[in-house]
Every structure is written in C-alpha cells, then in structure tokens.
Design an enzyme around this catalytic site. Structure first.
Site, short mmCIF file in Angstrom:
data_model
loop_
_atom_site.label_atom_id
_atom_site.label_comp_id
_atom_site.label_asym_id
_atom_site.label_seq_id
_atom_site.Cartn_x
_atom_site.Cartn_y
_atom_site.Cartn_z
CB THR A 95 41.12 35.61 42.75
OG1 THR A 95 40.57 34.39 42.22
CG2 THR A 95 40.60 36.78 41.94
CD GLU A 154 46.49 47.01 41.40
OE1 GLU A 154 46.21 48.20 41.16
OE2 GLU A 154 46.54 46.51 42.54
CG HIS A 209 41.17 33.42 38.74
ND1 HIS A 209 41.74 33.45 39.98
CD2 HIS A 209 41.92 32.57 38.00
CE1 HIS A 209 42.80 32.67 39.99
NE2 HIS A 209 42.93 32.12 38.80
#
Length: 130
Positions: A37, A45, A71
């Site tokens: 994750t 990002e 996730h």
C-alpha cells in the site's frame, strides 16, 4: 508567489512494474510478496506530480497534504500497474485529485489526494529552520 492556473480535468498517468522492492514485505507494511500500500500511494502521488509538472513555473511546487487510499486488490510480482490521476477540484492553492490504479482491467486501488501549491524556497527554508 503567483500560482499557476490549474483547471479540473488535468491528468497524467504513470506505470510501475512490480518488483521485490515494491512489496509489502520489503516496505514493512505487511508480510506478503505483493504490491504494498505505501508503494500504491507513492505511485498515485507520482501521477499527480506528473499532471501538474508541465504548468509549474520555476520556484513553485506542490506538496501532498492529505491522502485517502482504498487498496482493493493484490498485485503480484512482475505485473505492470498504471496510475491515472485527474485533477477534480481547485480550491485556491489546494488541488484535489482522484487517482485510479489498474492492473490491466482490474481496479487495484482508488486514491484521493490533496496537494497544495506553494513557494518552493520558502517551503525548504521552513523545513530546515532557516
């Protein structure tokens, strides 16, 4: 600082071939050999940074300030995942992004990210106490 004008709809995608270094085991976020994750968040990002990169003038940057990660599915080693970021809202200096991460047709993750536009040098000086 004169921030650039960003418009909703701005987008970019980045890809990652999952290696040992990207796994939950390697990142310390679990004990399974699948995409971790923290790496999903970093990939998301990177996609948001890529989306704004062409419009950022010298001396200006964006920093991540908030993230929400869902996730949804494991991704094994050797698979290629694609993160697609889309700017959905601009609120002053705040940029709100929706990011999807796919392994082929499979939705691996959905990430909502907030970034803030700021003066790069001032931010660095503040971070280092100058």
């Amino acid at each position: 600082m004169e921030p650039p004008e960003f418009a909703p709809g701005l987008s970019a995608r980045v890809e990652l071939l999952v290696t040992d270094a990207d796994t939950a085991q390697s990142l310390g976020s679990g004990d399974v050999p699948v995409l971790g994750t923290p790496r999903v968040l970093a990939l998301a990002e990177a996609a948001t940074v890529a989306a704004t990169a062409r419009q950022i003038p010298g001396g200006i940057t964006t920093v991540g300030t908030r993230a929400e990660v869902e996730h949804r599915a494991p991704t094994p080693l050797g698979r290629r995942v694609v993160a697609q970021a889309t700017l959905t809202k601009v609120d002053g200096r705040k940029l709100l992004f929706e990011v999807t991460v796919h392994d082929g047709e499979l939705l691996v993750a959905e990430v909502r990210l907030e970034r803030v536009v700021l003066d790069r040098q001032r931010f660095i000086a503040r971070a280092f106490g100058d």
